[in-house]
Motif scaffolding. Structure first.
Motif, PDB file in Angstrom:
ATOM      1  N   PRO A  30     -11.176   2.452  50.980  1.00  0.00           N
ATOM      2  CA  PRO A  30     -11.200   2.073  52.406  1.00  0.00           C
ATOM      3  C   PRO A  30     -10.005   1.216  52.811  1.00  0.00           C
ATOM      4  CG  PRO A  30     -13.366   1.803  51.410  1.00  0.00           C
ATOM      5  CD  PRO A  30     -12.415   2.089  50.292  1.00  0.00           C
ATOM      6  N   ARG A  31      -9.604   0.299  51.946  1.00  0.00           N
ATOM      7  CA  ARG A  31      -8.472  -0.570  52.286  1.00  0.00           C
ATOM      8  C   ARG A  31      -7.183   0.229  52.368  1.00  0.00           C
ATOM      9  NH1 ARG A  31      -5.551  -4.016  48.595  1.00  0.00           N
ATOM     10  NH2 ARG A  31      -4.237  -5.466  49.737  1.00  0.00           N
ATOM     11  N   ARG A  32      -6.984   1.082  51.387  1.00  0.00           N
ATOM     12  CA  ARG A  32      -5.805   1.944  51.377  1.00  0.00           C
ATOM     13  C   ARG A  32      -5.802   2.859  52.599  1.00  0.00           C
ATOM     14  NH1 ARG A  32      -2.504   5.415  48.050  1.00  0.00           N
ATOM     15  NH2 ARG A  32      -1.720   6.959  49.491  1.00  0.00           N
ATOM     16  N   ALA A  33      -6.972   3.425  52.928  1.00  0.00           N
ATOM     17  CA  ALA A  33      -7.056   4.343  54.069  1.00  0.00           C
ATOM     18  C   ALA A  33      -6.717   3.630  55.373  1.00  0.00           C
ATOM     19  CB  ALA A  33      -8.443   4.962  54.146  1.00  0.00           C
ATOM     20  N   ALA A  34      -7.171   2.388  55.523  1.00  0.00           N
ATOM     21  CA  ALA A  34      -6.901   1.629  56.741  1.00  0.00           C
ATOM     22  C   ALA A  34      -5.410   1.318  56.870  1.00  0.00           C
ATOM     23  CB  ALA A  34      -7.715   0.336  56.742  1.00  0.00           C
ATOM     24  N   ILE A  35      -4.797   0.939  55.741  1.00  0.00           N
ATOM     25  CA  ILE A  35      -3.362   0.644  55.758  1.00  0.00           C
ATOM     26  C   ILE A  35      -2.570   1.898  56.088  1.00  0.00           C
ATOM     27  CG2 ILE A  35      -1.403  -0.081  54.342  1.00  0.00           C
ATOM     28  CD1 ILE A  35      -3.354  -1.849  52.765  1.00  0.00           C
ATOM     29  N   GLU A  36      -2.967   3.027  55.484  1.00  0.00           N
ATOM     30  CA  GLU A  36      -2.252   4.280  55.713  1.00  0.00           C
ATOM     31  C   GLU A  36      -2.378   4.733  57.162  1.00  0.00           C
ATOM     32  OE1 GLU A  36      -1.790   8.709  53.696  1.00  0.00           O
ATOM     33  OE2 GLU A  36      -3.063   7.187  52.774  1.00  0.00           O
ATOM     34  N   LYS A  37      -3.562   4.576  57.733  1.00  0.00           N
ATOM     35  CA  LYS A  37      -3.755   4.959  59.126  1.00  0.00           C
ATOM     36  C   LYS A  37      -2.862   4.130  60.036  1.00  0.00           C
ATOM     37  CE  LYS A  37      -7.373   5.547  62.628  1.00  0.00           C
ATOM     38  NZ  LYS A  37      -8.834   5.397  62.913  1.00  0.00           N
ATOM     39  N   ARG A  38      -2.802   2.830  59.756  1.00  0.00           N
ATOM     40  CA  ARG A  38      -1.957   1.949  60.556  1.00  0.00           C
ATOM     41  C   ARG A  38      -0.472   2.297  60.387  1.00  0.00           C
ATOM     42  NH1 ARG A  38      -3.920  -2.440  58.657  1.00  0.00           N
ATOM     43  NH2 ARG A  38      -2.235  -3.073  57.249  1.00  0.00           N
ATOM     44  N   LEU A  39      -0.101   2.612  59.151  1.00  0.00           N
ATOM     45  CA  LEU A  39       1.277   2.992  58.860  1.00  0.00           C
ATOM     46  C   LEU A  39       1.687   4.237  59.638  1.00  0.00           C
ATOM     47  CD1 LEU A  39       3.918   3.108  57.067  1.00  0.00           C
ATOM     48  CD2 LEU A  39       2.553   4.480  55.477  1.00  0.00           C
ATOM     49  N   VAL A  40       0.875   5.278  59.562  1.00  0.00           N
ATOM     50  CA  VAL A  40       1.216   6.547  60.223  1.00  0.00           C
ATOM     51  C   VAL A  40       1.267   6.377  61.732  1.00  0.00           C
ATOM     52  CG1 VAL A  40       0.462   8.923  60.610  1.00  0.00           C
ATOM     53  CG2 VAL A  40       0.302   7.934  58.324  1.00  0.00           C
ATOM     54  N   ARG A  41       0.362   5.560  62.272  1.00  0.00           N
ATOM     55  CA  ARG A  41       0.364   5.326  63.717  1.00  0.00           C
ATOM     56  C   ARG A  41       1.671   4.647  64.153  1.00  0.00           C
ATOM     57  NH1 ARG A  41      -4.246   3.094  63.996  1.00  0.00           N
ATOM     58  NH2 ARG A  41      -3.571   0.919  63.905  1.00  0.00           N
ATOM     59  N   LYS A  42       2.072   3.621  63.415  1.00  0.00           N
ATOM     60  CA  LYS A  42       3.342   2.946  63.729  1.00  0.00           C
ATOM     61  C   LYS A  42       4.524   3.897  63.575  1.00  0.00           C
ATOM     62  CE  LYS A  42       2.362  -1.869  62.372  1.00  0.00           C
ATOM     63  NZ  LYS A  42       2.766  -2.944  61.440  1.00  0.00           N
ATOM     64  N   LEU A  43       4.476   4.667  62.497  1.00  0.00           N
ATOM     65  CA  LEU A  43       5.582   5.582  62.207  1.00  0.00           C
ATOM     66  C   LEU A  43       5.709   6.648  63.287  1.00  0.00           C
ATOM     67  CD1 LEU A  43       7.737   6.160  60.080  1.00  0.00           C
ATOM     68  CD2 LEU A  43       6.066   7.581  58.871  1.00  0.00           C
ATOM     69  N   ASP A  44       4.580   7.221  63.698  1.00  0.00           N
ATOM     70  CA  ASP A  44       4.605   8.233  64.757  1.00  0.00           C
ATOM     71  C   ASP A  44       5.180   7.659  66.045  1.00  0.00           C
ATOM     72  OD1 ASP A  44       3.543  10.212  63.173  1.00  0.00           O
ATOM     73  OD2 ASP A  44       1.489   9.944  63.862  1.00  0.00           O
ATOM     74  N   LEU A  45       4.814   6.419  66.348  1.00  0.00           N
ATOM     75  CA  LEU A  45       5.288   5.803  67.578  1.00  0.00           C
ATOM     76  C   LEU A  45       6.798   5.609  67.539  1.00  0.00           C
ATOM     77  CD1 LEU A  45       4.453   4.564  70.288  1.00  0.00           C
ATOM     78  CD2 LEU A  45       4.199   2.366  69.120  1.00  0.00           C
ATOM     79  N   ARG A  46       7.316   5.131  66.415  1.00  0.00           N
ATOM     80  CA  ARG A  46       8.752   4.874  66.325  1.00  0.00           C
ATOM     81  C   ARG A  46       9.554   6.167  66.217  1.00  0.00           C
ATOM     82  NH1 ARG A  46       9.582  -0.411  62.506  1.00  0.00           N
ATOM     83  NH2 ARG A  46      11.756   0.151  62.891  1.00  0.00           N
ATOM     84  N   CYS A  47       9.020   7.139  65.468  1.00  0.00           N
ATOM     85  CA  CYS A  47       9.738   8.410  65.322  1.00  0.00           C
ATOM     86  C   CYS A  47       9.678   9.260  66.581  1.00  0.00           C
ATOM     87  CB  CYS A  47       9.169   9.197  64.132  1.00  0.00           C
ATOM     88  SG  CYS A  47       9.626   8.512  62.514  1.00  0.00           S
ATOM     89  N   SER A  48       8.780   8.924  67.496  1.00  0.00           N
ATOM     90  CA  SER A  48       8.730   9.685  68.749  1.00  0.00           C
ATOM     91  C   SER A  48      10.033   9.566  69.529  1.00  0.00           C
ATOM     92  CB  SER A  48       7.554   9.211  69.612  1.00  0.00           C
ATOM     93  OG  SER A  48       7.730   7.857  70.012  1.00  0.00           O
ATOM     94  N   LEU A  49      10.813   8.517  69.255  1.00  0.00           N
ATOM     95  CA  LEU A  49      12.112   8.385  69.923  1.00  0.00           C
ATOM     96  C   LEU A  49      13.043   9.535  69.556  1.00  0.00           C
ATOM     97  CD1 LEU A  49      13.843   6.604  71.792  1.00  0.00           C
ATOM     98  CD2 LEU A  49      14.692   5.439  69.744  1.00  0.00           C
ATOM     99  N   PHE A  50      12.812  10.152  68.385  1.00  0.00           N
ATOM    100  CA  PHE A  50      13.634  11.298  67.998  1.00  0.00           C
ATOM    101  C   PHE A  50      13.565  12.410  69.045  1.00  0.00           C
ATOM    102  CE2 PHE A  50      13.457  10.006  63.352  1.00  0.00           C
ATOM    103  CZ  PHE A  50      14.822   9.803  63.251  1.00  0.00           C
ATOM    104  N   VAL A  51      12.412  12.529  69.709  1.00  0.00           N
ATOM    105  CA  VAL A  51      12.264  13.563  70.737  1.00  0.00           C
ATOM    106  C   VAL A  51      13.259  13.317  71.869  1.00  0.00           C
ATOM    107  CG1 VAL A  51      10.683  14.620  72.395  1.00  0.00           C
ATOM    108  CG2 VAL A  51       9.833  13.883  70.153  1.00  0.00           C
TER     109      VAL A  51
END
Length: 502
Positions: A30-51
């Motif tokens: 559960p801890r790993r899953a929560a960290i990963e979810k937060r990571l991907v959300r941040k990453l998607d937000l920042r990489c959206s600038l590539f669009v």
């Protein structure tokens, strides 16, 4: 920082990993899953600038097509061949710089600075396109524009492959390339607004204003990109230490080896590995044929003009097919990630594109030809999956993957050079041009089949116990440290679970 995984014990069964290569189970931490979810959300937000970057990249590269309709060719006194040369010369600089650029980017700790800086320079060059007064001036600015823009696409694909797993990459590539597809629609709308309202403003032609405005927008976004785009999973600002560790773990567990180069590989190690791999040459030829087949995009307003409408309606009617292409591409990419299948997700959009070409060759009926433009535009959906097939087919080491992405993308630009001359055959609604691109799509289908056959045979060798690539001890040690493994055979077992996606 507390460890994400429990401390190693006598048995490693209690270590919480997201994927067990031996039995296919997926224990949930559960801890790993929560960290990963937060990571991907941040990453998607920042990489959206590539669009946004890709939209501006496309606008700065292809706004010359819309400018042609409003007097650029006449003002600069260009023949059709000279205009085509202005289109194609960009890809000469683009081809020359891609491999050195990606090799350099793979070695530097702050790729966000590199991409942002390159974008700032190409924004300046694009703005300068608005002041040229001759064929020679346009040739010079177009060549330099391609030379600097070469840093963007292979660099963006490399950065995405350093963060996302194979089950996530196709959709993220689709979002990136969505910028390209949106820009096909957006470019027409921007051009319609600027070219129809700014003629003669401050004594400048409307097509010159288009270069000024779009170049200035590029420079503004370039400054933002330096601070927003992610760097590497080991050093990116704005992520916690735990998030950076999980980012590295995700890539390790995806293919069984840390996404790092060995210290024993020299500066040209990735290049040497790439030039010896026959898979790269097959993909180079296949993608080049695909790019020639897609060359209609640079002439899309002109092709829409064959429907017989006036200037502004022609530009506005160029937008809906690309909106449709974005929707199809997102669905196709999502399904490709979900099923982990590549071949048919490339082939099916190409087949629909071929139907569109046949319709355009067979009739001059306006309604039928407009429907055909939708079918042609959606063939980009397979193009997007093809790029993710490159990344997943050369997963390690990253130096080789960086060169593979650049080599394949750079060589494919020869298709853009050839494609800029394909559409000079205007007779019968560009019937001969459509015949050429149809043949190129046929070659693409054959190339994809050959590549799929090679990967199937490689997977059979992996089933028999062969290694997918040569491992280096320092990279293996890094992976063991990340996973908190006690024994080397655990890392070996993880690597044995790797298979090429077909």
């Amino acid at each position: 920082m507390s460890e994400i995984h429990p401390e190693p014990r006598e048995s490693t069964d209690e270590i919480h990993k997201p994927f067990d290569a031996e039995n296919g189970s997926k224990p949930i931490d559960p801890r790993r899953a929560a960290i990963e979810k937060r990571l991907v959300r941040k990453l998607d937000l920042r990489c959206s600038l590539f669009v946004v970057l890709y939209i501006l990249n496309y606008l700065d590269r292809n706004n010359i097509s819309a400018a042609r309709l409003k007097g650029l060719q006449a003002d600069l006194k260009l023949t059709d061949t000279e205009y085509s040369t202005c289109l194609s010369i960009l890809y000469v600089g683009y081809i020359l710089m891609q491999i050195p650029s990606n090799m350099f980017m793979n070695k530097i700790p702050r790729p966000s600075w590199y991409i942002g800086g390159a974008m700032l320079i190409w924004g300046v060059i694009s703005t300068c396109s608005g002041v040229v007064t001759s064929f020679g001036g346009m040739i010079a600015t177009r060549f330099m524009l391609g030379f600097v823009e070469a840093a963007f696409l292979p660099g963006a694909l490399l950065i995405l492959s350093k963060w996302y797993t194979r089950r996530e990459l196709t959709l993220r590539n689709a979002i990136l390339f969505g910028g390209n597809l949106i820009s096909n629609a957006f470019a027409a709308l921007v051009a319609a607004g600027v070219l129809s309202n700014m003629q003669g403003t401050l004594g400048h032609a409307a097509w010159r204003w288009m270069f000024y405005i779009e170049g200035a927008a590029t420079m503004l976004v370039a400054v933002l990109a330096i601070f927003i785009l992610p760097d590497l999973p080991t050093n990116t600002r704005g992520f916690s230490e735990e998030e950076r560790e999980v980012a590295q773990l995700r890539l390790l567990e995806d293919v069984g080896e840390a996404d790092e180069d060995s210290t024993s590989d020299g500066v040209f190690g990735g290049l040497m590995m790439a030039v010896k791999d026959i898979k790269i040459y097959i993909m180079m030829l296949t993608l080049t044929a695909y790019v020639v087949g897609l060359s209609f995009n640079a002439f899309f307003p002109t092709l829409t003009g064959t429907l017989g409408f006036s200037y502004v309606p022609t530009l506005l009617m160029s937008a809906p097919p690309w909106v449709f292409a974005v929707i199809v591409s997102m669905i196709n990419a999502w399904h490709a990630d979900r099923t982990q299948e590549k071949f048919w997700h490339i082939v099916v959009p190409i087949l629909f594109g071929i139907v569109g070409f046949v319709i355009s060759m067979a009739t001059l009926n306006h309604a039928a030809r407009y429907v055909a433009l939708f079918l042609q535009a959606q063939s980009y959906a397979g193009f997007i999956v093809f790029y993710s097939w490159i990344s997943t087919s050369f997963p390690r080491p990253p130096a080789k993957r960086a060169v593979a992405l650049a080599m394949i993308n750079a060589f494919s630009q020869l298709g853009n050079i050839a494609g800029s001359y394909v559409w000079n055959l205007k007779e019968n609604g560009y019937r001969k041009s459509y015949g050429i691109v149809l043949a190129m799509f046929g070659i693409t289908l054959v190339g994809c089949f050959v590549f799929r056959t090679i990967l199937i045979n490689l997977n059979k060798k992996l089933d028999a116990g062969e290694a997918a690539w040569e491992t280096r001890q320092d990279v293996t040690d890094k992976g063991q440290k990340l996973e908190h493994f006690e024994r080397q055979d655990e890392a070996l077992q993880m690597r044995k679970g790797f298979r090429y996606l077909i």
